[in-house]
Design an enzyme around this catalytic site. Structure first.
Site, PDB file in Angstrom:
ATOM      1  N   ASP A   1      36.815 -29.113  54.411  1.00 37.88           N
ATOM      2  CA  ASP A   1      36.379 -30.463  54.793  1.00 37.88           C
ATOM      3  C   ASP A   1      35.191 -30.325  55.730  1.00 37.88           C
ATOM      4  OD1 ASP A   1      38.149 -32.730  53.867  1.00 37.88           O
ATOM      5  OD2 ASP A   1      39.686 -31.423  54.680  1.00 37.88           O
TER       6      ASP A   1
ATOM      7  N   ARG B   1      34.103 -28.465  60.284  1.00 38.92           N
ATOM      8  CA  ARG B   1      34.921 -27.249  60.351  1.00 38.92           C
ATOM      9  C   ARG B   1      34.066 -25.998  60.560  1.00 38.92           C
ATOM     10  NH1 ARG B   1      37.902 -31.166  60.712  1.00 38.92           N
ATOM     11  NH2 ARG B   1      39.301 -31.884  59.061  1.00 38.92           N
TER      12      ARG B   1
ATOM     13  N   ARG C   1      33.066 -42.054  59.476  1.00 38.61           N
ATOM     14  CA  ARG C   1      33.007 -41.183  58.296  1.00 38.61           C
ATOM     15  C   ARG C   1      32.422 -41.920  57.097  1.00 38.61           C
ATOM     16  NH1 ARG C   1      38.977 -39.195  57.545  1.00 38.61           N
ATOM     17  NH2 ARG C   1      38.012 -37.710  56.099  1.00 38.61           N
TER      18      ARG C   1
ATOM     19  N   LYS D   1      35.369 -38.864  47.999  1.00 40.73           N
ATOM     20  CA  LYS D   1      36.715 -39.251  48.425  1.00 40.73           C
ATOM     21  C   LYS D   1      36.658 -40.579  49.192  1.00 40.73           C
ATOM     22  CE  LYS D   1      36.478 -36.478  52.673  1.00 40.73           C
ATOM     23  NZ  LYS D   1      36.956 -35.275  53.372  1.00 40.73           N
ATOM     24  N   HIS D   2      37.781 -41.269  49.375  1.00 38.51           N
ATOM     25  CA  HIS D   2      39.171 -41.011  48.991  1.00 38.51           C
ATOM     26  C   HIS D   2      39.535 -42.070  47.960  1.00 38.51           C
ATOM     27  CE1 HIS D   2      38.648 -39.742  53.217  1.00 38.51           C
ATOM     28  NE2 HIS D   2      39.518 -38.771  52.948  1.00 38.51           N
TER      29      HIS D   2
ATOM     30  N   HIS E   1      47.801 -39.999  56.829  1.00 35.95           N
ATOM     31  CA  HIS E   1      48.511 -38.834  57.357  1.00 35.95           C
ATOM     32  C   HIS E   1      49.911 -39.229  57.826  1.00 35.95           C
ATOM     33  CE1 HIS E   1      44.321 -37.420  57.754  1.00 35.95           C
ATOM     34  NE2 HIS E   1      44.835 -36.222  57.596  1.00 35.95           N
TER      35      HIS E   1
ATOM     36  N   ASP F   1      44.210 -35.331  47.949  1.00 36.67           N
ATOM     37  CA  ASP F   1      44.187 -35.136  49.393  1.00 36.67           C
ATOM     38  C   ASP F   1      45.433 -34.311  49.745  1.00 36.67           C
ATOM     39  OD1 ASP F   1      43.401 -35.319  52.024  1.00 36.67           O
ATOM     40  OD2 ASP F   1      43.334 -37.505  52.080  1.00 36.67           O
TER      41      ASP F   1
END
Length: 488
Positions: free
Chosen positions: A77, A85, A148, A178-179, A191, A263
């Protein structure tokens, strides 16, 4: 057991293994993972918080180690901005995120940013990027998308969806839009729960699906599903597990023929009630080709998931032809990747974009001595993680506060005789930030307010800066404008 049975067992195992993208801890591939790669494991998903990315050099060595054992998809990601990351989780990303790029609204600049970001990934052996996020962020209180997203206008998001896909893939890395079908209208984090998207097909066509169509037309090699409940489409089933969403909406209505990735299946929205192995089976039945298992899902989860897929095939729930179709799509993706050449890293584009994104209201003051900077606490969501942010690298005398009662008095005392800057992040979602800012402005109307999230809540301040993101590039751009550092 007959020879035919043995052959079928081997074939099921081979096809099932090829759909999995597990994770592992540390910067060295464990023996079990190398064994699985030799047996045809689809690939891996890398996570910064599991220690997979201590440095670019270590990551390059890790991906080279894995490629000696197989031909894996190495996915990560790396959105730039707040979700980073590749080194950015320690120092902040040198690239602004999508909200800043949407504020600038220069698709060629977005293409340049993603081409450079993709080149950095290719240099260390990452070949699939779980980006861009092409969600249309229409809910101000969205806890997981926010900056985002390129914005709230479907047409704008579509322009930048196409540009970011094109830039990423020009660098030899597969983009993953995404998503799907779109996480921007939600007020829950998948999540932690199954978010509701209360939209019928007509509204989806006008809003959520517009950027996905653009990404598909731009040739995105992968699309990631979201764990989203769209009652008018999926009837309570998360989109990741819904044939109506993946096969019906994405494949048939939008005509998408590439790889579908889930995901992370450890998320509550996908597997909370049924577990990862069963969620994996249902995702495959729905039409997914690659299964991202999650950051804590290692050898045991792989074994349990393979067993669940085997049983589903043998009992007739999951047709073997469905696994074969997934293998065909992933094989085409590997062929595409094999013919790519890496691009050129262009980090200067990141700071240039961040500078263009800053919006200033009011006349900036001149200070005789360094101002006091107050940074409010604003924990990132699970997708963002504990990425550093703020202006403190350019302001050694910085106060960090959660905005508790009484904080304003102490700040005002320390700021006597000099300028005062308060730094917010998504203040519209944090009452403490709003209360502290209001108290400071009441006593010090000359307080400069810097919003490093979405500029939804705007206090009546004389000077207000919006950066549209909290990446290192955004922070440096703001620091330059405020005179905390000179432009380099």
């Amino acid at each position: 057991m007959t020879t035919n049975d043995i052959a079928t067992t081997a074939e099921i195992a081979r096809l099932a293994r090829g759909t999995l993208l597990p994770s592992f801890p540390g910067a060295t591939a464990p023996r079990w993972l190398l064994d699985e790669l030799e047996a045809g494991l689809g690939g891996v998903t890398l996570f910064a918080l599991t220690g997979n990315v201590p440095s670019a050099e270590a990551l390059a060595a890790l991906t080279a180690q894995m490629r000696k054992a197989g031909d894996p998809f190495v996915a990560i990601d790396e959105e730039g901005g707040d979700v980073t990351r590749l080194g950015g989780h320690r120092a902040g990303s040198p690239y602004p995120g999508n909200a800043a790029l949407g504020a600038v609204d220069d698709p060629e600049l977005t293409r340049r940013i993603y081409r450079s970001l993709g080149a950095e990934l290719a240099e260390v052996g990452v070949n699939v990027n779980f980006a861009p996020s092409v969600d249309v962020n229409t809910a101000d209180d969205n806890p997981v998308i926010g900056t985002r997203s390129f914005g709230s206008d479907p047409g704008l998001v579509a322009r930048h969806a196409a540009a970011s896909v094109t830039g990423t893939q020009e660098a030899g890395v597969a983009a993953c839009a995404k998503h799907f079908p779109g996480h921007g209208a939600t007020v829950e984090d998948s999540h932690l729960a199954i978010p509701l998207v209360d939209a019928d097909l007509g509204l989806l066509d006008r809003r959520e699906l517009v950027p996905f169509r653009a990404a598909i037309e731009a040739g995105t090699r992968a699309v990631m599903t979201g764990h989203l409940n769209l009652p008018a489409i999926t009837r309570g089933v998360p989109a990741t597990l819904s044939p109506d969403a993946i096969t019906g909406l994405l494949r048939e209505r939008l005509g998408y023929r590439g790889v579908v990735v889930t995901d992370a299946l450890d998320m509550e929205g996908a597997s909370g009630a049924i577990g990862i192995p069963e969620a994996s089976v249902r995702a495959l039945i729905a039409g997914a080709d690659l299964l991202c298992l999650g950051p804590r899902e290692h050898a045991e989860t792989v074994a349990a998931t393979l067993a669940a897929i085997d049983e589903a095939v043998r009992t007739g729930r999951l047709p073997l032809a469905r696994l074969a179709a997934a293998a065909e799509r992933t094989a085409r993706l590997r062929e595409w990747l094999a013919g790519r050449s890496p691009g050129v890293v262009d980090r200067a584009a990141g700071l240039a974009a961040a500078r263009r994104a800053v919006r200033v209201t009011g006349a900036l003051p001149g200070w005789d001595r360094p101002p006091l900077v107050v940074e409010t606490e604003s924990p990132g969501n699970i997708a963002v993680g504990p990425t550093p942010w703020g202006l403190h690298p350019w302001a050694p005398d910085t106060v960090r506060t959660d905005g508790a009662d009484g904080t304003a008095d102490g700040v005002l005392d320390r700021a006597k005789g000099r300028g005062l800057i308060v730094v917010l992040r998504d203040a519209h979602r944090h009452a403490g930030q709003r209360a502290l800012t209001t108290a400071l402005l009441t006593a010090r109307p000359d307080t400069v307010v810097v919003e490093m999230g979405l500029p939804v809540w705007r206090p009546g301040s004389a000077v207000y800066l919006a950066t549209y993101g909290a990446a290192a590039a955004n922070a440096q751009a703001a620091a330059e404008i405020l005179g905390l550092t000179s432009a380099g």
